[in-house]
Design an enzyme around this catalytic site. Structure first.
Site, PDB file in Angstrom:
ATOM      1  N   ASP A  62     -27.763 -34.136  -7.095  1.00  0.00           N
ATOM      2  CA  ASP A  62     -29.119 -33.419  -7.116  1.00  0.00           C
ATOM      3  C   ASP A  62     -29.595 -32.846  -5.782  1.00  0.00           C
ATOM      4  O   ASP A  62     -29.321 -33.666  -4.793  1.00  0.00           O
ATOM      5  CB  ASP A  62     -30.369 -34.303  -7.657  1.00  0.00           C
ATOM      6  CG  ASP A  62     -30.396 -34.082  -8.958  1.00  0.00           C
ATOM      7  OD1 ASP A  62     -29.402 -33.148  -9.884  1.00  0.00           O
ATOM      8  OD2 ASP A  62     -31.310 -34.768  -9.681  1.00  0.00           O
ATOM      9  N   ASP A 114     -50.672 -28.692 -14.020  1.00  0.00           N
ATOM     10  CA  ASP A 114     -49.376 -29.056 -13.848  1.00  0.00           C
ATOM     11  C   ASP A 114     -49.307 -29.962 -13.154  1.00  0.00           C
ATOM     12  O   ASP A 114     -49.616 -30.356 -11.838  1.00  0.00           O
ATOM     13  CB  ASP A 114     -48.614 -27.831 -12.796  1.00  0.00           C
ATOM     14  CG  ASP A 114     -47.330 -28.243 -12.460  1.00  0.00           C
ATOM     15  OD1 ASP A 114     -46.658 -29.038 -13.210  1.00  0.00           O
ATOM     16  OD2 ASP A 114     -46.867 -27.300 -11.565  1.00  0.00           O
ATOM     17  N   GLU A 162     -45.140 -30.834  -7.393  1.00  0.00           N
ATOM     18  CA  GLU A 162     -45.127 -29.452  -6.721  1.00  0.00           C
ATOM     19  C   GLU A 162     -46.435 -28.825  -7.003  1.00  0.00           C
ATOM     20  O   GLU A 162     -47.224 -28.457  -6.169  1.00  0.00           O
ATOM     21  CB  GLU A 162     -44.072 -28.559  -7.275  1.00  0.00           C
ATOM     22  CG  GLU A 162     -42.654 -28.953  -6.842  1.00  0.00           C
ATOM     23  CD  GLU A 162     -41.727 -29.952  -7.638  1.00  0.00           C
ATOM     24  OE1 GLU A 162     -42.454 -30.765  -8.378  1.00  0.00           O
ATOM     25  OE2 GLU A 162     -40.721 -30.239  -7.342  1.00  0.00           O
ATOM     26  N   PHE A 183     -44.290 -27.257 -16.955  1.00  0.00           N
ATOM     27  CA  PHE A 183     -42.936 -27.075 -16.361  1.00  0.00           C
ATOM     28  C   PHE A 183     -41.877 -27.573 -17.215  1.00  0.00           C
ATOM     29  O   PHE A 183     -41.900 -28.675 -17.594  1.00  0.00           O
ATOM     30  CB  PHE A 183     -42.910 -27.660 -14.746  1.00  0.00           C
ATOM     31  CG  PHE A 183     -41.541 -27.485 -14.204  1.00  0.00           C
ATOM     32  CD1 PHE A 183     -41.039 -26.036 -14.017  1.00  0.00           C
ATOM     33  CD2 PHE A 183     -40.817 -28.502 -14.168  1.00  0.00           C
ATOM     34  CE1 PHE A 183     -39.940 -25.798 -13.184  1.00  0.00           C
ATOM     35  CE2 PHE A 183     -39.490 -28.359 -13.698  1.00  0.00           C
ATOM     36  CZ  PHE A 183     -39.195 -27.119 -13.143  1.00  0.00           C
ATOM     37  N   ARG A 207     -37.986 -22.933 -15.844  1.00  0.00           N
ATOM     38  CA  ARG A 207     -38.326 -22.618 -14.379  1.00  0.00           C
ATOM     39  C   ARG A 207     -39.869 -21.993 -14.055  1.00  0.00           C
ATOM     40  O   ARG A 207     -39.751 -21.487 -13.016  1.00  0.00           O
ATOM     41  CB  ARG A 207     -37.194 -22.426 -13.387  1.00  0.00           C
ATOM     42  CG  ARG A 207     -35.887 -23.045 -13.739  1.00  0.00           C
ATOM     43  CD  ARG A 207     -34.859 -22.351 -12.724  1.00  0.00           C
ATOM     44  NE  ARG A 207     -34.268 -21.215 -13.390  1.00  0.00           N
ATOM     45  CZ  ARG A 207     -33.860 -20.048 -12.642  1.00  0.00           C
ATOM     46  NH1 ARG A 207     -34.039 -20.182 -11.425  1.00  0.00           N
ATOM     47  NH2 ARG A 207     -33.503 -19.022 -13.199  1.00  0.00           N
ATOM     48  N   MET A 208     -40.617 -22.330 -14.751  1.00  0.00           N
ATOM     49  CA  MET A 208     -42.062 -21.778 -14.580  1.00  0.00           C
ATOM     50  C   MET A 208     -42.923 -23.093 -15.471  1.00  0.00           C
ATOM     51  O   MET A 208     -42.754 -23.747 -15.958  1.00  0.00           O
ATOM     52  CB  MET A 208     -42.282 -20.512 -15.413  1.00  0.00           C
ATOM     53  CG  MET A 208     -41.470 -19.096 -15.035  1.00  0.00           C
ATOM     54  SD  MET A 208     -42.138 -17.671 -15.317  1.00  0.00           S
ATOM     55  CE  MET A 208     -41.511 -17.825 -17.323  1.00  0.00           C
ATOM     56  N   ASP A 259     -31.577 -39.336 -13.811  1.00  0.00           N
ATOM     57  CA  ASP A 259     -32.795 -39.956 -14.527  1.00  0.00           C
ATOM     58  C   ASP A 259     -33.356 -39.656 -15.875  1.00  0.00           C
ATOM     59  O   ASP A 259     -34.200 -40.328 -16.467  1.00  0.00           O
ATOM     60  CB  ASP A 259     -33.909 -40.411 -13.507  1.00  0.00           C
ATOM     61  CG  ASP A 259     -34.511 -39.176 -12.726  1.00  0.00           C
ATOM     62  OD1 ASP A 259     -34.117 -38.182 -13.528  1.00  0.00           O
ATOM     63  OD2 ASP A 259     -35.329 -39.019 -12.119  1.00  0.00           O
TER      64      ASP A 259
END
Ligand SMILES: Nc1ncnc2c1ncn2[C@@H]1O[C@H](COP(=O)(O)OP(=O)(O)OP(=O)(O)O)[C@@H](O)[C@H]1O
Ligand SMILES: [K+]
Ligand SMILES: [Mg+2]
Length: 676
Positions: A303, A340, A344, A372, A377-378, A514
């Site tokens: 990753d 969110d 991030e 998310f 991917r938003m 994970d």
């Protein structure tokens, strides 16, 4: 790592191992190791001669026979000691783990009521409530609530970790302590099958099964032993025919010197010690086979975020596009992140606050949360007033805006590229079909990555970075970290596709993960390392679990696997080379005993034929304990290709193995010759 698990060799472990090596003399136990079993049979033969001199028409003296008997006994004790020592260290670890298994009572939910039951009675599927200050009674998954959990009992890490229902941090381990709040847990294992139970069984060696590699090597050693047995047994009638008298104890000594006793005695200790090294590294391997597979890996899938980089992607700049104002961008970026919960998302709010940008928290009230997802991917919110706010990967947001009839600001591409080319992640922010700008998410490559990938390259391992990020960011980080290849904009299912592609080319693949969506890929990989913080399904699919939840440890796991294979290879080479050298000491001595005129054969200049035989036999015995530290610690490991490794090992251990006996036997002979 906790101190108790460092596995120092203490006095009690050594004393216990000494006792165990006596117990292991039991022929039923010895039979499992054919090489050493042959030594035992030889010892019994010599014992018979001691008790009934003149048996088989023997003429060898009592003193000589007694010496051979004792050396053979010691040889077996040394071999047993090596195994017992390795097992003992594992048992000591298991004992310290058992102490963490306290007998707790669980609050089981039965028909809406809480009932106290013993933790040992919990079964898979049971629901329990665990409150602040209570021990989690078994492995499971949080289905309700959030809590901070002290996992130091298993990880040795004292800082509590946050665990919560849903998502990738929902699994909990029995024996760990809830330090705040209250959670409802669905138990995922039956009694005796919990994580700690399995760990105890593994380090104790109770479940130790020989790996395919080990079986192949033992078979080879057994075949070698059989061949030498036939050679030595047929030597006797042949010599008799020629009227050369060969003594039984001498023949037994010859046989024991020729068969691969060194590796035969150390083989299982090497395997146990390898397993032990992995456990002390805080990685739980489900089988020895998994550890060995790690040593043979050709391709490693990694990753980007969290493995190669620190993974704490933080907002560090708001870059407005077109005619938009930075403050508007900041406000909408913050609103899109109000619900969110990812690091991030939180960092966007924090950054807006520290920079003093205002935003309306109330806007989120009553809105629809768009969490998310790696697929879209938003993330964002559908506001009550009908407006839709999104942030996400630039191409994903662009698609979303275009499908709503929006226009893409001319400078978006160039501004996003600037962020990506610096290795950052650009997130575009949009309200309906209007794009306001990009958020610059900064992440840093962990120090030392370049060197570690360089090492992997030297080992001949290809590294592939898989990331959901855009190609430009991916390329920058890939270059900075020094991985061989990368796949950008990859969805979870792309990982499994990469693994299959590599495996189709005959490669062995390792990966870490994970999440529940990593589980299929973890199962598909030859070595799947799941994070202890991850979901139950990821841990079940993987064949290793990292208690420290540090995905970059996969690199060291491979190194430990390689070291195990190398140690076994090196000691096998050394052992067989040794046996060849001993041949030169013992064969001439044997014939000199029978035909004194053959003294010319005594190329090593040994004292007398009898002292030559005894010296070779003593050398054969003492080399085992001398090599125990190497077997337990593993040979020093230098990253290089398997080809170079092989030639280097042949040189060091092959040549060393041929030379060592000449020197060793000669020195021992100098002493032994004084006595006889
Ligand atoms: N909280 C979020 N909200 C909106 N978009 C996000 C968020 N987190 C990440 N993204 C965007 O989605 C993309 C994919 O994220 P994801 O976590 O699946 O992959 P990644 O973290 O970039 O890669 P990996 O973890 O595989 O190295 C990111 O590159 C980013 O553009
Ligand atoms: K031998
Ligand atoms: Mg990610």
């Amino acid at each position: 790592m906790s101190d108790k698990r460092k596995g120092k060799l203490s006095g009690p472990i050594i004393r216990k191992a000494m006792l165990d090596s006596l117990v292991k003399l039991n022929p039923v136990t010895m039979m499992k190791n054919p090489v050493m079993f042959v030594v035992e049979i030889g010892m019994v033969l010599v014992l018979l001669l001691l008790l009934f001199p003149g048996f088989f028409g023997s003429r060898s003296g009592f003193g000589f026979n007694l010496s051979v008997f004792l050396i053979l006994l010691v040889t077996m004790l040394f071999a047993n000691f090596a195994e017992a020592l390795a097992e003992g260290r594992g048992k000591a670890q298991a004992d310290s783990l058992k102490k963490t298994k306290k007998d707790v009572t669980a609050n089981k939910l039965v028909g809406g009521h809480v009932k106290s039951v013993a933790a040992s009675e919990l079964r898979k599927g049971d629901i329990v409530v665990v409150a602040q200050g209570e021990m989690i009674p078994g492995d499971g998954e949080i289905i309700e609530g959030i809590a901070s959990v002290d996992e130091s009992a298993i990880t040795g890490e004292s800082a509590p970790v946050i665990k919560e229902a849903g998502g990738d941090f929902s699994s909990v381990t029995g024996g760990t302590l809830v330090v705040s709040d209250r959670i409802v847990v669905r138990i995922s294992s039956d009694p005796g099958e919990s994580f700690i139970d399995r760990m105890i069984a593994l380090v104790e060696g109770a479940q130790r099964q020989k790996t395919p590699n080990e079986i192949a090597l033992s078979t080879l050693l057994t075949v070698l032993t059989l061949i030498f047995l036939i050679v030595v047994v047929t030597l006797k009638p042949m010599a008799d025919y020629l009227n050369i008298h060969l003594e039984i104890p001498v023949l037994v000594s010859l046989l024991v010197c020729l068969i691969p006793t060194t590796i035969g005695g150390l083989l299982s200790a090497i395997g146990i010690a390898g397993m032990d090294r992995i456990t002390r590294f805080n990685v739980l391997a489900m089988s020895g086979k998994a550890v060995e597979a790690a040593g043979d890996i050709n391709t490693m899938i990694l990753d980007k975020t969290g493995t190669i980089t620190y993974g704490n992607r933080m907002a560090s700049e708001f870059i407005a596009v077109g005619q938009e104002k930075e403050s508007d961008l900041a406000a909408w970026a913050a609103v899109s992140s109000l619900q969110d919960d990812t690091p991030e998302g939180r960092s966007v709010i924090d950054y807006a606050k520290t920079k003093g940008f205002g935003f309306d928290r109330g806007l989120a009230d009553g809105g629809g949360i768009v969490p998310f997802q790696a697929e879209t991917r938003m993330s964002g919110i559908d506001l009550k007033d009908g407006r839709r706010v999104r942030k996400g990967a630039v191409d994903a947001v662009r698609e979303w805006v275009l499908s709503d009839g929006g226009v893409i600001p001319a400078d978006l591409e160039q501004k996003a590229s600037r962020v990506a080319s610096e290795g950052g992640t650009p997130l575009a922010v949009a309200v309906d079909n209007r794009i306001l700008g990009v958020i610059y998410l900064k992440d840093t490559v962990k120090p030392g990555m370049k060197e570690r990938f360089e090492q992997l390259r030297k080992m001949g391992i290809k590294t592939i970075m898989c990331t959901g990020d855009n190609p430009l960011t991916a390329a920058t980080i890939a270059r900075e970290a020094g991985v061989d290849d990368y796949i950008a904009e990859s969805k979870p299912e792309d990982k499994i596709a990469v693994i299959r592609r590599e495996q189709a080319q005959g490669k062995l693949v390792a990966m870490t993960g994970d999440g529940t969506n990593d589980a299929p890929a973890l199962a598909q990989a030859d070595v799947g390392l799941a994070m202890n913080s991850g979901t139950v399904s990821a841990k079940e699919a993987a064949n290793m679990v990292d208690l420290d939840s540090d995905p970059s440890k996969i690199i060291e796991v491979v190194a430990i696997g390689k070291q195990l294979l190398m140690t076994r290879g090196a000691l096998t080479t050394f052992s067989i080379a040794n046996d060849i050298a001993k041949y030169f000491a013992i064969i001439p001595a044997m014939f000199m005993l029978a035909v004194p005129e053959m003294n010319a054969l005594n190329i090593m200049g040994l004292g007398s034929p009898l002292s030559a035989v005894l010296s070779a036999l003593i050398f054969n015995a003492v080399i085992i304990p001398l090599l125990i530290p190497l077997a337990m610690r593993g040979v020093t490991y230098k990253p290089m290709s398997s080809q170079r490794l092989l030639s280097r090992n042949l040189l060091v251990y092959g040549l060393g193995g041929v030379i060592a006996p000449f020197i060793g036997i000669k020195l021992i002979d100098l002493i032994v010759h004084l006595w006889i």
